[in-house]
Design a protein around this motif. Structure first.
Motif, PDB file in Angstrom:
ATOM      1  N   SER A  98      -4.239   0.648   8.099  1.00 58.59           N
ATOM      2  CA  SER A  98      -4.988   0.038   9.206  1.00 58.59           C
ATOM      3  C   SER A  98      -6.488   0.233   9.034  1.00 58.59           C
ATOM      4  O   SER A  98      -7.281  -0.664   9.353  1.00 58.59           O
ATOM      5  N   LEU A  99      -6.903   1.383   8.510  1.00 59.02           N
ATOM      6  CA  LEU A  99      -8.323   1.643   8.292  1.00 59.02           C
ATOM      7  C   LEU A  99      -8.903   0.740   7.201  1.00 59.02           C
ATOM      8  O   LEU A  99     -10.076   0.345   7.253  1.00 59.02           O
ATOM      9  N   LEU A 100      -8.092   0.406   6.224  1.00 58.86           N
ATOM     10  CA  LEU A 100      -8.568  -0.420   5.118  1.00 58.86           C
ATOM     11  C   LEU A 100      -8.859  -1.866   5.535  1.00 58.86           C
ATOM     12  O   LEU A 100      -9.601  -2.574   4.857  1.00 58.86           O
ATOM     13  N   VAL A 101      -8.308  -2.289   6.664  1.00 61.86           N
ATOM     14  CA  VAL A 101      -8.458  -3.677   7.088  1.00 61.86           C
ATOM     15  C   VAL A 101      -9.922  -4.078   7.234  1.00 61.86           C
ATOM     16  O   VAL A 101     -10.344  -5.147   6.782  1.00 61.86           O
ATOM     17  N   ASP A 102     -10.723  -3.202   7.861  1.00 58.51           N
ATOM     18  CA  ASP A 102     -12.119  -3.567   8.090  1.00 58.51           C
ATOM     19  C   ASP A 102     -13.103  -2.550   7.499  1.00 58.51           C
ATOM     20  O   ASP A 102     -14.269  -2.505   7.869  1.00 58.51           O
ATOM     21  N   MET A 103     -12.653  -1.742   6.540  1.00 60.47           N
ATOM     22  CA  MET A 103     -13.536  -0.768   5.897  1.00 60.47           C
ATOM     23  C   MET A 103     -14.422  -1.483   4.894  1.00 60.47           C
ATOM     24  O   MET A 103     -13.931  -2.198   4.005  1.00 60.47           O
ATOM     25  N   PRO A 104     -15.748  -1.361   4.999  1.00 65.33           N
ATOM     26  CA  PRO A 104     -16.645  -2.098   4.098  1.00 65.33           C
ATOM     27  C   PRO A 104     -16.399  -1.839   2.621  1.00 65.33           C
ATOM     28  O   PRO A 104     -16.659  -2.697   1.784  1.00 65.33           O
ATOM     29  N   THR A 105     -15.915  -0.651   2.277  1.00 59.63           N
ATOM     30  CA  THR A 105     -15.663  -0.324   0.871  1.00 59.63           C
ATOM     31  C   THR A 105     -14.175  -0.413   0.527  1.00 59.63           C
ATOM     32  O   THR A 105     -13.708   0.212  -0.415  1.00 59.63           O
ATOM     33  N   ALA A 106     -13.446  -1.225   1.276  1.00 62.44           N
ATOM     34  CA  ALA A 106     -11.994  -1.329   1.073  1.00 62.44           C
ATOM     35  C   ALA A 106     -11.639  -1.859  -0.308  1.00 62.44           C
ATOM     36  O   ALA A 106     -10.577  -1.520  -0.852  1.00 62.44           O
ATOM     37  N   ALA A 107     -12.509  -2.667  -0.897  1.00 63.63           N
ATOM     38  CA  ALA A 107     -12.200  -3.218  -2.216  1.00 63.63           C
ATOM     39  C   ALA A 107     -12.041  -2.127  -3.257  1.00 63.63           C
ATOM     40  O   ALA A 107     -11.283  -2.267  -4.217  1.00 63.63           O
ATOM     41  N   LEU A 108     -12.775  -1.027  -3.091  1.00 60.98           N
ATOM     42  CA  LEU A 108     -12.645   0.114  -3.989  1.00 60.98           C
ATOM     43  C   LEU A 108     -11.609   1.102  -3.483  1.00 60.98           C
ATOM     44  O   LEU A 108     -10.701   1.511  -4.213  1.00 60.98           O
ATOM     45  N   ALA A 109     -11.749   1.496  -2.213  1.00 60.79           N
ATOM     46  CA  ALA A 109     -10.861   2.515  -1.659  1.00 60.79           C
ATOM     47  C   ALA A 109      -9.413   2.052  -1.666  1.00 60.79           C
ATOM     48  O   ALA A 109      -8.493   2.843  -1.942  1.00 60.79           O
ATOM     49  N   GLY A 110      -9.201   0.773  -1.390  1.00 59.28           N
ATOM     50  CA  GLY A 110      -7.834   0.258  -1.356  1.00 59.28           C
ATOM     51  C   GLY A 110      -7.173   0.279  -2.716  1.00 59.28           C
ATOM     52  O   GLY A 110      -5.980   0.598  -2.844  1.00 59.28           O
ATOM     53  N   VAL A 111      -7.937  -0.046  -3.756  1.00 50.86           N
ATOM     54  CA  VAL A 111      -7.387  -0.018  -5.115  1.00 50.86           C
ATOM     55  C   VAL A 111      -7.065   1.417  -5.524  1.00 50.86           C
ATOM     56  O   VAL A 111      -6.004   1.690  -6.108  1.00 50.86           O
ATOM     57  N   SER A 112      -7.970   2.345  -5.217  1.00 51.50           N
ATOM     58  CA  SER A 112      -7.703   3.756  -5.532  1.00 51.50           C
ATOM     59  C   SER A 112      -6.449   4.247  -4.828  1.00 51.50           C
ATOM     60  O   SER A 112      -5.610   4.936  -5.422  1.00 51.50           O
ATOM     61  N   TRP A 113      -6.351   3.907  -3.564  1.00 50.89           N
ATOM     62  CA  TRP A 113      -5.182   4.364  -2.791  1.00 50.89           C
ATOM     63  C   TRP A 113      -3.898   3.754  -3.343  1.00 50.89           C
ATOM     64  O   TRP A 113      -2.894   4.449  -3.499  1.00 50.89           O
ATOM     65  N   ARG A 114      -3.932   2.467  -3.653  1.00 50.48           N
ATOM     66  CA  ARG A 114      -2.741   1.809  -4.197  1.00 50.48           C
ATOM     67  C   ARG A 114      -2.323   2.400  -5.544  1.00 50.48           C
ATOM     68  O   ARG A 114      -1.145   2.709  -5.772  1.00 50.48           O
ATOM     69  N   ASP A 115      -3.314   2.589  -6.437  1.00 50.65           N
ATOM     70  CA  ASP A 115      -2.991   2.975  -7.806  1.00 50.65           C
ATOM     71  C   ASP A 115      -2.846   4.481  -8.008  1.00 50.65           C
ATOM     72  O   ASP A 115      -2.100   4.923  -8.889  1.00 50.65           O
ATOM     73  N   PHE A 116      -3.587   5.277  -7.230  1.00 51.93           N
ATOM     74  CA  PHE A 116      -3.619   6.713  -7.488  1.00 51.93           C
ATOM     75  C   PHE A 116      -3.319   7.577  -6.258  1.00 51.93           C
ATOM     76  O   PHE A 116      -3.338   8.803  -6.346  1.00 51.93           O
ATOM     77  N   GLY A 117      -3.074   6.945  -5.110  1.00 53.03           N
ATOM     78  CA  GLY A 117      -2.767   7.715  -3.916  1.00 53.03           C
ATOM     79  C   GLY A 117      -1.348   8.263  -3.920  1.00 53.03           C
ATOM     80  O   GLY A 117      -0.421   7.614  -4.409  1.00 53.03           O
ATOM     81  N   GLU A 118      -1.200   9.478  -3.398  1.00 55.36           N
ATOM     82  CA  GLU A 118       0.124  10.112  -3.311  1.00 55.36           C
ATOM     83  C   GLU A 118       0.277  10.828  -1.973  1.00 55.36           C
ATOM     84  O   GLU A 118      -0.692  11.397  -1.457  1.00 55.36           O
ATOM     85  N   VAL A 119       1.493  10.809  -1.444  1.00 54.98           N
ATOM     86  CA  VAL A 119       1.838  11.603  -0.264  1.00 54.98           C
ATOM     87  C   VAL A 119       3.108  12.361  -0.595  1.00 54.98           C
ATOM     88  O   VAL A 119       4.141  11.753  -0.900  1.00 54.98           O
ATOM     89  N   VAL A 120       3.018  13.686  -0.525  1.00 53.59           N
ATOM     90  CA  VAL A 120       4.125  14.551  -0.940  1.00 53.59           C
ATOM     91  C   VAL A 120       4.513  15.451   0.226  1.00 53.59           C
ATOM     92  O   VAL A 120       3.650  16.083   0.849  1.00 53.59           O
ATOM     93  N   VAL A 121       5.801  15.527   0.515  1.00 53.35           N
ATOM     94  CA  VAL A 121       6.309  16.413   1.565  1.00 53.35           C
ATOM     95  C   VAL A 121       7.004  17.603   0.914  1.00 53.35           C
ATOM     96  O   VAL A 121       7.846  17.434   0.019  1.00 53.35           O
ATOM     97  N   VAL A 122       6.631  18.794   1.369  1.00 60.35           N
ATOM     98  CA  VAL A 122       7.251  20.027   0.876  1.00 60.35           C
ATOM     99  C   VAL A 122       7.784  20.815   2.068  1.00 60.35           C
ATOM    100  O   VAL A 122       7.475  20.510   3.224  1.00 60.35           O
ATOM    101  N   ASP A 123       8.570  21.846   1.791  1.00 57.79           N
ATOM    102  CA  ASP A 123       9.226  22.589   2.864  1.00 57.79           C
ATOM    103  C   ASP A 123       8.306  23.591   3.554  1.00 57.79           C
ATOM    104  O   ASP A 123       8.390  23.786   4.766  1.00 57.79           O
ATOM    105  N   THR A 124       7.446  24.249   2.779  1.00 59.37           N
ATOM    106  CA  THR A 124       6.621  25.321   3.341  1.00 59.37           C
ATOM    107  C   THR A 124       5.187  25.193   2.857  1.00 59.37           C
ATOM    108  O   THR A 124       4.907  24.548   1.835  1.00 59.37           O
ATOM    109  N   LEU A 125       4.280  25.864   3.560  1.00 55.90           N
ATOM    110  CA  LEU A 125       2.889  25.875   3.127  1.00 55.90           C
ATOM    111  C   LEU A 125       2.721  26.622   1.808  1.00 55.90           C
ATOM    112  O   LEU A 125       1.874  26.257   0.986  1.00 55.90           O
ATOM    113  N   ASP A 126       3.498  27.669   1.592  1.00 57.38           N
ATOM    114  CA  ASP A 126       3.421  28.370   0.312  1.00 57.38           C
ATOM    115  C   ASP A 126       3.727  27.415  -0.836  1.00 57.38           C
ATOM    116  O   ASP A 126       3.073  27.435  -1.886  1.00 57.38           O
TER     117      ASP A 126
END
Length: 438
Positions: free
Chosen positions: A279-307
């Protein structure tokens, strides 16, 4: 077992590897400048930057006129930020002690911190005029005591970047050149009739600038082998997903190859962050760069504990690591591999990039496993000295040296020790007669 809610689509280039096409281009430019000096520098400046002034160096009058064209608020902000950078750099320098130790009676060992004689600071232009890089490179070198710091920055769209020049001047640059790219790095590393050779080059830049620094390493010192900007956020279920998404994109806008990683103990948070990013990328002025980075190199990882999160974050060894948890300072004890650590919601990575005072030239591509970032100490050479004032101590060291050197088959070294043992303790050796002559 980590669960990936989002995986990167492209593999990052490992540290130490370079695109062969970039390496070949940089080598050709360097060879031309080595052979033709200023003429080649000018030719490449015309080719790449459409820039060929009578002199690449700004005169004192040029700088004075440029300073007058910079809005007063920008000047005031530069001064305030540089005060922060100077304060922290001075504290770093004070932490580096010089000492002299009498290691045994009559034997003195010492340490001195001598600044590098000349430094070339590269201040990028191109996509963004990075004023902050002037603070981080030029000012830090001057705090270290470097007597001669020259700064190079490229023109932007054929124009002198006034605010960047102001930052370079206020940081203490001894001379300023409007010159960019490989040609600037090569000119500073090799020296030309119009641009002096330096001993050390610092500052970020694009892939071509980074490769030029890599190829010159050894002939001159460099700060770091730099890659694309990186951000990694460790968050628990107490973190605000909108803040996490905003902070990930704040770094992703650096370029199309910026890894932006979230490691979290909350699957719900991870999914909400992904939604907010879109949703933030929709009207972010630098979305052309940030969106490509997020698509190609972005990761979201879920783990069990903070350790587990901290351990995984150490594997990434990211340039910037932001901790958005209930107890952020816990990461100071649990984590070891990072360029810079940002603790708590009140401390965003952008502060480190622009204003807070710590240096933003940091290790990337996993290099945080073995090095920190640019700091005062990079511009200092920690050197040692020795003095043996006690004749008997010198004789005893001579005996020890003779035995130690012969264990390694270094007869010449052994004889230097033998001679002191002969002079000061009266030891006799076959290769020395009683008068101390051959």
């Amino acid at each position: 077992m980590p669960q990936f809610l989002k995986t990167k689509e492209k593999a990052s280039i490992p540290i130490g590897q370079t695109d062969p096409a970039i390496s070949s281009t940089v080598s050709r430019v360097i060879d031309d400048i080595r052979a033709a000096g200023d003429a080649a520098v000018r030719s490449y400046s015309e080719k790449f930057d459409k820039w060929s002034p009578a002199s690449f160096k700004l005169s004192a009058t040029d700088i004075e006129n440029i300073m007058k064209q910079v809005p007063p608020q920008i000047i005031a902000d530069i001064v305030e930020v540089q005060k922060n950078v100077r304060t922290f750099a001075e504290a770093q320098k004070q932490s580096l002690g010089e000492f002299e130790l009498e290691i045994q009676p009559g034997v003195f060992l010492g340490q001195r911190n001598n600044p590098v004689a000349s430094v070339g600071a590269y201040i990028p232009g191109g996509r963004y005029p990075l004023l902050a890089s002037a603070h981080m490179t030029i000012l830090t070198a001057k705090v270290a005591g470097v007597p001669n710091v020259i700064g190079c920055t490229p023109p932007i769209a054929g124009q002198i970047p006034h605010a960047t020049v102001a930052a370079m001047h206020l940081a203490g640059a001894d001379s300023i050149y409007i010159l960019g790219g490989v040609q600037a790095i090569a000119a500073m590393a090799l020296g030309t009739p119009s641009i002096p050779k330096v001993d050390f080059i610092a500052g970020p830049g694009n892939a071509f600038v980074a490769e030029a620094k890599r190829q010159f390493f050894g002939a001159v010192g460099i700060d770091l082998f730099a890659g694309p900007t990186e951000v990694l956020i460790v968050a628990d279920d107490a973190a605000d997903p909108f803040t996490v998404a905003t902070d990930l994109l704040s770094q992703a806008e650096h370029g199309p190859d910026t890894p932006a990683v979230l490691i979290t103990t909350s699957e719900e948070l991870g999914r909400r962050v992904i939604a907010f990013v879109q949703s933030l990328l929709v009207d972010m002025p630098t979305a052309a760069l940030a969106g490509v980075s997020w698509r190609d190199f972005g990761e979201v990882v879920v783990v069990d504990t903070l350790d587990e999160a901290y351990k995984l974050a150490d594997v990434y060894a990211s340039e910037h690591v932001q901790i958005l948890t209930r107890e952020p300072r816990e990461a100071l004890e649990k984590m070891k591999n990072y360029g810079a650590l940002f603790l708590g919601e009140g401390t965003c990575v952008s502060y480190g990039d622009k204003v807070i005072g710590t240096n933003h030239v940091l290790p990337t591509r996993g290099a945080a496993r073995y090095t920190g970032g640019l700091w005062v100490g990079k511009f200092l050479r920690t050197v040692t000295y020795q003095e043996v004032r006690s004749p008997s101590a010198s004789g005893q060291l001579g005996r020890l040296c003779g035995r130690a050197a012969r264990a390694e088959n270094f007869e010449g070294h052994a004889r230097s020790g033998d001679l002191r043992a002969h002079h000061y303790l009266g030891d006799q050796h076959e290769w020395i007669d009683g008068a101390g002559n051959l």
